[in-house]
Design a protein around this motif. Structure first.
Motif, PDB file in Angstrom:
ATOM      1  N   PHE A   1       0.804  -1.222   0.000  1.00  0.00           N
ATOM      2  CA  PHE A   1       0.000   0.000   0.000  1.00  0.00           C
ATOM      3  C   PHE A   1       0.842   1.280   0.000  1.00  0.00           C
ATOM      4  CE2 PHE A   1      -2.938  -3.116   1.963  1.00  0.00           C
ATOM      5  CZ  PHE A   1      -3.981  -3.000   1.045  1.00  0.00           C
ATOM      6  N   GLY A   2       2.154   1.147  -0.104  1.00  0.00           N
ATOM      7  CA  GLY A   2       2.998   2.331  -0.132  1.00  0.00           C
ATOM      8  C   GLY A   2       3.053   3.071   1.188  1.00  0.00           C
ATOM      9  N   LEU A   3       3.062   2.313   2.293  1.00  0.00           N
ATOM     10  CA  LEU A   3       3.104   2.885   3.631  1.00  0.00           C
ATOM     11  C   LEU A   3       4.363   2.451   4.345  1.00  0.00           C
ATOM     12  CD1 LEU A   3      -0.573   1.970   4.613  1.00  0.00           C
ATOM     13  CD2 LEU A   3       0.219   4.255   3.958  1.00  0.00           C
ATOM     14  N   ALA A   4       4.633   3.059   5.481  1.00  0.00           N
ATOM     15  CA  ALA A   4       5.687   2.578   6.372  1.00  0.00           C
ATOM     16  C   ALA A   4       5.072   1.531   7.306  1.00  0.00           C
ATOM     17  CB  ALA A   4       6.267   3.724   7.193  1.00  0.00           C
ATOM     18  N   PRO A   5       5.839   0.521   7.731  1.00  0.00           N
ATOM     19  CA  PRO A   5       5.278  -0.503   8.624  1.00  0.00           C
ATOM     20  C   PRO A   5       4.639   0.067   9.889  1.00  0.00           C
ATOM     21  CG  PRO A   5       7.353  -1.264   7.715  1.00  0.00           C
ATOM     22  CD  PRO A   5       7.207   0.178   7.293  1.00  0.00           C
ATOM     23  N   TRP A   6       5.207   1.155  10.436  1.00  0.00           N
ATOM     24  CA  TRP A   6       4.601   1.728  11.648  1.00  0.00           C
ATOM     25  C   TRP A   6       3.209   2.287  11.352  1.00  0.00           C
ATOM     26  CZ3 TRP A   6       2.941   6.723  11.823  1.00  0.00           C
ATOM     27  CH2 TRP A   6       3.509   7.641  10.928  1.00  0.00           C
ATOM     28  N   GLN A   7       3.002   2.778  10.113  1.00  0.00           N
ATOM     29  CA  GLN A   7       1.682   3.265   9.746  1.00  0.00           C
ATOM     30  C   GLN A   7       0.675   2.117   9.682  1.00  0.00           C
ATOM     31  OE1 GLN A   7       3.136   5.345   6.141  1.00  0.00           O
ATOM     32  NE2 GLN A   7       2.058   7.135   6.911  1.00  0.00           N
ATOM     33  N   VAL A   8       1.140   0.960   9.205  1.00  0.00           N
ATOM     34  CA  VAL A   8       0.278  -0.221   9.157  1.00  0.00           C
ATOM     35  C   VAL A   8      -0.123  -0.629  10.571  1.00  0.00           C
ATOM     36  CG1 VAL A   8       0.157  -2.664   8.519  1.00  0.00           C
ATOM     37  CG2 VAL A   8       1.274  -1.030   6.981  1.00  0.00           C
ATOM     38  N   ASP A   9       0.859  -0.690  11.467  1.00  0.00           N
ATOM     39  CA  ASP A   9       0.570  -1.086  12.851  1.00  0.00           C
ATOM     40  C   ASP A   9      -0.390  -0.100  13.519  1.00  0.00           C
ATOM     41  OD1 ASP A   9       2.267  -3.248  12.561  1.00  0.00           O
ATOM     42  OD2 ASP A   9       3.997  -2.204  13.406  1.00  0.00           O
ATOM     43  N   ARG A  10      -0.168   1.196  13.292  1.00  0.00           N
ATOM     44  CA  ARG A  10      -1.032   2.213  13.906  1.00  0.00           C
ATOM     45  C   ARG A  10      -2.460   2.105  13.369  1.00  0.00           C
ATOM     46  NH1 ARG A  10      -0.379   7.167  16.620  1.00  0.00           N
ATOM     47  NH2 ARG A  10      -2.467   7.810  17.222  1.00  0.00           N
ATOM     48  N   ALA A  11      -2.600   1.931  12.044  1.00  0.00           N
ATOM     49  CA  ALA A  11      -3.933   1.831  11.452  1.00  0.00           C
ATOM     50  C   ALA A  11      -4.668   0.598  11.960  1.00  0.00           C
ATOM     51  CB  ALA A  11      -3.823   1.795   9.933  1.00  0.00           C
ATOM     52  N   ARG A  12      -3.939  -0.499  12.136  1.00  0.00           N
ATOM     53  CA  ARG A  12      -4.577  -1.710  12.652  1.00  0.00           C
ATOM     54  C   ARG A  12      -5.102  -1.494  14.063  1.00  0.00           C
ATOM     55  NH1 ARG A  12      -0.484  -6.501  10.477  1.00  0.00           N
ATOM     56  NH2 ARG A  12      -1.856  -7.233   8.815  1.00  0.00           N
ATOM     57  N   ARG A  13      -4.337  -0.773  14.883  1.00  0.00           N
ATOM     58  CA  ARG A  13      -4.823  -0.473  16.239  1.00  0.00           C
ATOM     59  C   ARG A  13      -6.050   0.435  16.167  1.00  0.00           C
ATOM     60  NH1 ARG A  13       0.770   0.268  17.287  1.00  0.00           N
ATOM     61  NH2 ARG A  13       0.507   2.539  17.322  1.00  0.00           N
ATOM     62  N   ASP A  14      -6.008   1.430  15.286  1.00  0.00           N
ATOM     63  CA  ASP A  14      -7.121   2.370  15.160  1.00  0.00           C
ATOM     64  C   ASP A  14      -8.399   1.698  14.674  1.00  0.00           C
ATOM     65  OD1 ASP A  14      -5.572   4.496  16.000  1.00  0.00           O
ATOM     66  OD2 ASP A  14      -5.086   5.192  13.976  1.00  0.00           O
ATOM     67  N   LEU A  15      -8.269   0.607  13.925  1.00  0.00           N
ATOM     68  CA  LEU A  15      -9.434  -0.057  13.338  1.00  0.00           C
ATOM     69  C   LEU A  15     -10.272  -0.839  14.351  1.00  0.00           C
ATOM     70  CD1 LEU A  15      -7.964  -1.307   9.943  1.00  0.00           C
ATOM     71  CD2 LEU A  15     -10.027   0.096  10.203  1.00  0.00           C
ATOM     72  N   ALA A  16      -9.765  -1.006  15.552  1.00  0.00           N
ATOM     73  CA  ALA A  16     -10.513  -1.762  16.565  1.00  0.00           C
ATOM     74  C   ALA A  16     -11.884  -1.124  16.793  1.00  0.00           C
ATOM     75  CB  ALA A  16      -9.729  -1.798  17.877  1.00  0.00           C
ATOM     76  N   GLY A  17     -12.947  -1.916  16.630  1.00  0.00           N
ATOM     77  CA  GLY A  17     -14.297  -1.435  16.858  1.00  0.00           C
ATOM     78  C   GLY A  17     -14.972  -0.833  15.636  1.00  0.00           C
ATOM     79  N   TRP A  18     -14.243  -0.717  14.526  1.00  0.00           N
ATOM     80  CA  TRP A  18     -14.816  -0.150  13.310  1.00  0.00           C
ATOM     81  C   TRP A  18     -15.341  -1.251  12.394  1.00  0.00           C
ATOM     82  CZ3 TRP A  18     -14.892   5.037  11.414  1.00  0.00           C
ATOM     83  CH2 TRP A  18     -14.360   5.978  12.299  1.00  0.00           C
ATOM     84  N   SER A  19     -16.340  -0.885  11.573  1.00  0.00           N
ATOM     85  CA  SER A  19     -16.879  -1.790  10.560  1.00  0.00           C
ATOM     86  C   SER A  19     -16.652  -1.181   9.181  1.00  0.00           C
ATOM     87  CB  SER A  19     -18.372  -2.024  10.770  1.00  0.00           C
ATOM     88  OG  SER A  19     -19.096  -0.823  10.523  1.00  0.00           O
ATOM     89  N   GLU A  20     -16.789  -1.994   8.144  1.00  0.00           N
ATOM     90  CA  GLU A  20     -16.648  -1.496   6.773  1.00  0.00           C
ATOM     91  C   GLU A  20     -17.701  -0.420   6.485  1.00  0.00           C
ATOM     92  OE1 GLU A  20     -14.447  -2.202   4.487  1.00  0.00           O
ATOM     93  OE2 GLU A  20     -13.388  -3.928   5.337  1.00  0.00           O
ATOM     94  N   ASP A  21     -18.935  -0.664   6.922  1.00  0.00           N
ATOM     95  CA  ASP A  21     -20.005   0.308   6.690  1.00  0.00           C
ATOM     96  C   ASP A  21     -19.714   1.621   7.409  1.00  0.00           C
ATOM     97  OD1 ASP A  21     -21.358  -1.484   5.125  1.00  0.00           O
ATOM     98  OD2 ASP A  21     -22.734  -2.135   6.708  1.00  0.00           O
ATOM     99  N   GLY A  22     -19.213   1.505   8.644  1.00  0.00           N
ATOM    100  CA  GLY A  22     -18.889   2.705   9.406  1.00  0.00           C
ATOM    101  C   GLY A  22     -17.808   3.530   8.728  1.00  0.00           C
ATOM    102  N   LEU A  23     -16.789   2.871   8.228  1.00  0.00           N
ATOM    103  CA  LEU A  23     -15.728   3.572   7.509  1.00  0.00           C
ATOM    104  C   LEU A  23     -16.283   4.282   6.281  1.00  0.00           C
ATOM    105  CD1 LEU A  23     -12.664   1.122   7.587  1.00  0.00           C
ATOM    106  CD2 LEU A  23     -12.701   3.476   8.429  1.00  0.00           C
ATOM    107  N   GLY A  24     -17.167   3.596   5.566  1.00  0.00           N
ATOM    108  CA  GLY A  24     -17.755   4.193   4.365  1.00  0.00           C
ATOM    109  C   GLY A  24     -18.534   5.453   4.682  1.00  0.00           C
ATOM    110  N   ARG A  25     -19.333   5.405   5.751  1.00  0.00           N
ATOM    111  CA  ARG A  25     -20.128   6.581   6.118  1.00  0.00           C
ATOM    112  C   ARG A  25     -19.239   7.734   6.556  1.00  0.00           C
ATOM    113  NH1 ARG A  25     -23.921   2.560   7.773  1.00  0.00           N
ATOM    114  NH2 ARG A  25     -22.918   2.281   9.793  1.00  0.00           N
ATOM    115  N   VAL A  26     -18.174   7.430   7.296  1.00  0.00           N
ATOM    116  CA  VAL A  26     -17.258   8.473   7.761  1.00  0.00           C
ATOM    117  C   VAL A  26     -16.532   9.117   6.584  1.00  0.00           C
ATOM    118  CG1 VAL A  26     -15.061   8.822   8.965  1.00  0.00           C
ATOM    119  CG2 VAL A  26     -16.952   7.691  10.129  1.00  0.00           C
ATOM    120  N   ILE A  27     -16.149   8.336   5.599  1.00  0.00           N
ATOM    121  CA  ILE A  27     -15.469   8.887   4.417  1.00  0.00           C
ATOM    122  C   ILE A  27     -16.387   9.868   3.690  1.00  0.00           C
ATOM    123  CG2 ILE A  27     -14.593   8.287   2.117  1.00  0.00           C
ATOM    124  CD1 ILE A  27     -13.450   5.713   3.429  1.00  0.00           C
TER     125      ILE A  27
END
Length: 345
Positions: free
Chosen positions: A285-311
């Motif tokens: 995805f053209g990211l740094a590994p720390w960005q991947v780890d941070r995003a994975r932590r941030d995703l806790a409790g989120w759903s695909e639908d929720g992400l779509g609505r927020v976008i």
């Protein structure tokens, strides 16, 4: 940053003394086995890039391979380490060793007894007891390795020294006041602190002063923007609102605040549902590994639908704060409420 001596680096209470060199992140060097340990993912990533660049400078034909110890396929290491027809040097990077299975553990322990010539294997272990047998073997000297310790920088003095080293490495002068200001502003995230230092280094002024810091980060605009985003993404609605109002009162502009949200949410959307090790996904995805780890932590409790609505709400808010709406503050508050509810509001 301050360099810890090898007698202290990575030493933990109750652990047997290591028989191999233990180095800070900025002294990484080639060895048959390079164990990169510690919880600070940003420093581990940077150390890994330094090693890669050093090896490529020695030989541009370097072959680089990535393995996830968490999703290891039997025989993968042996295949990648086998001599090639032209004998190119090899760098094999293994992440998530703290999540390794029995197949990887067995084959890696076998590999330590006879490391391949011309091959550097980097093992990233972020902490925990998984893989302890392997770590003990490496630290006992099997395989002729070194350990690079990437401990979290918790003290303000450590972060100050890290920022100071960023400017020293670039050969730029910086005043103590400027260092204190930038360190205080970005104390919560080492990656953001490093990024802010690089932004300041792009300024053409002969010396970086407090005025230079204020020019780029006056009123702690960027810090507050990311602090608001972090609190909202974690579901802390009240904290996000208070921080947002403080940022606006300090002179922050709504536009970069929305940009901070967009940056984090976009990365989360990229990683949502993706499988694989941090190194593999970072490359994909053209990211740094720390960005991947941070995003994975941030995703806790989120759903695909929720992400779509927020976008969708982010796009509307971006238009509103850029002149498309009458009340940019109301638009920000609505966006924060939606993000804090993880798209369910």
């Amino acid at each position: 940053m301050a360099t810890r001596g090898s007698s202290r680096a990575g030493a933990s209470k109750g652990r047997t003394a290591s028989a191999i060199p233990q180095l800070p992140w900025n002294q990484i060097r080639p060895a048959p086995i390079v164990l990169v340990s510690g919880t600070e993912g940003f420093l581990a990533d940077r150390a890994g890039r330094m090693l890669r660049d050093a090896l490529k400078a020695q030989d541009a034909s370097l072959e680089i391979s990535d393995i996830s110890a968490a999703d290891y396929a039997p025989g993968e290491l042996l295949t990648l380490a086998s001599p090639s027809l032209f004998g190119e040097p090899r760098l094999i990077r293994v992440d998530s060793v703290e999540k390794c299975g029995d197949a990887f553990l067995t084959e890696m322990l076998d590999y330590l007894s006879a490391p391949a010539d011309g091959t550097v294997v980097v093992l990233r272990h972020a902490g925990g007891v998984r893989g302890k047998k392997l770590l003990d073997a490496i630290r006992a000297g099997t395989g002729g390795g070194i350990e690079v310790v990437c401990s979290e920088l918790k003290k303000d003095a450590e972060k100050y020294e890290f920022a100071q080293a960023e400017f020293q490495a670039a050969g730029r002068k910086v005043t103590p006041g400027a260092l204190r200001a930038i360190t205080s502003a970005f104390a919560d995230d080492l990656a953001e602190l490093a990024s802010a230092c690089q932004q300041l280094l792009s300024d053409s002024a002969e010396q970086i002063t407090e005025a230079t810091v204020d020019k780029y980060y006056g009123g702690r605009v960027e810090t507050n923007a990311f602090a608001v985003a972090d609190a909202a993404i974690a579901g802390r609605h009240g904290e996000a609102l208070v921080t947002m109002r403080h940022a606006l009162a300090s002179g922050a502009d709504p536009v970069p605040m929305v940009a901070a949200f967009a940056s984090k949410i976009r990365t989360m959307a990229k990683l949502s549902g993706a499988r694989g090790g941090s190194g593999q996904l970072a490359q994909q995805f053209g990211l740094a590994p720390w960005q991947v780890d941070r995003a994975r932590r941030d995703l806790a409790g989120w759903s695909e639908d929720g992400l779509g609505r927020v976008i969708e709400v982010l796009a509307e808010t971006d238009a509103n704060v850029k002149g498309g709406g009458r009340d940019p503050v109301f638009a920000l508050e609505r966006m924060i409420r939606m993000v804090s509810a993880r798209g369910r509001g």
